[in-house]
Enzyme design. Sequence first.
Site: not given
Length: 82
Positions: A24, A51, A60
């Site tokens: 995970k 995303c 990001c």
Amino acid sequence: ALVLMPSKSSSGQVNLDVQKNEAKVATICPLRDIEDTVNKSDKGVVAYCRCWRSKTFPLCDGSHVKHNKATGDNTGPLVIKK
């Protein structure tokens, strides 16, 4: 009418290559570290990826723009400002 569907792997996975060796992916960022990162930023802003396409994950890198154009999705980063 043209309908764009989000691209996913055949298994339905959203995360295609970030830390795939882990059971995970849970990124823990202590508040102090986030504050330090924002304070060191030229613009006083830090963007965290949502995303799963960023090459600098968990930060990001703008990969969502290409992803959104290709899939019709509307994902964007979590932006933290001073």
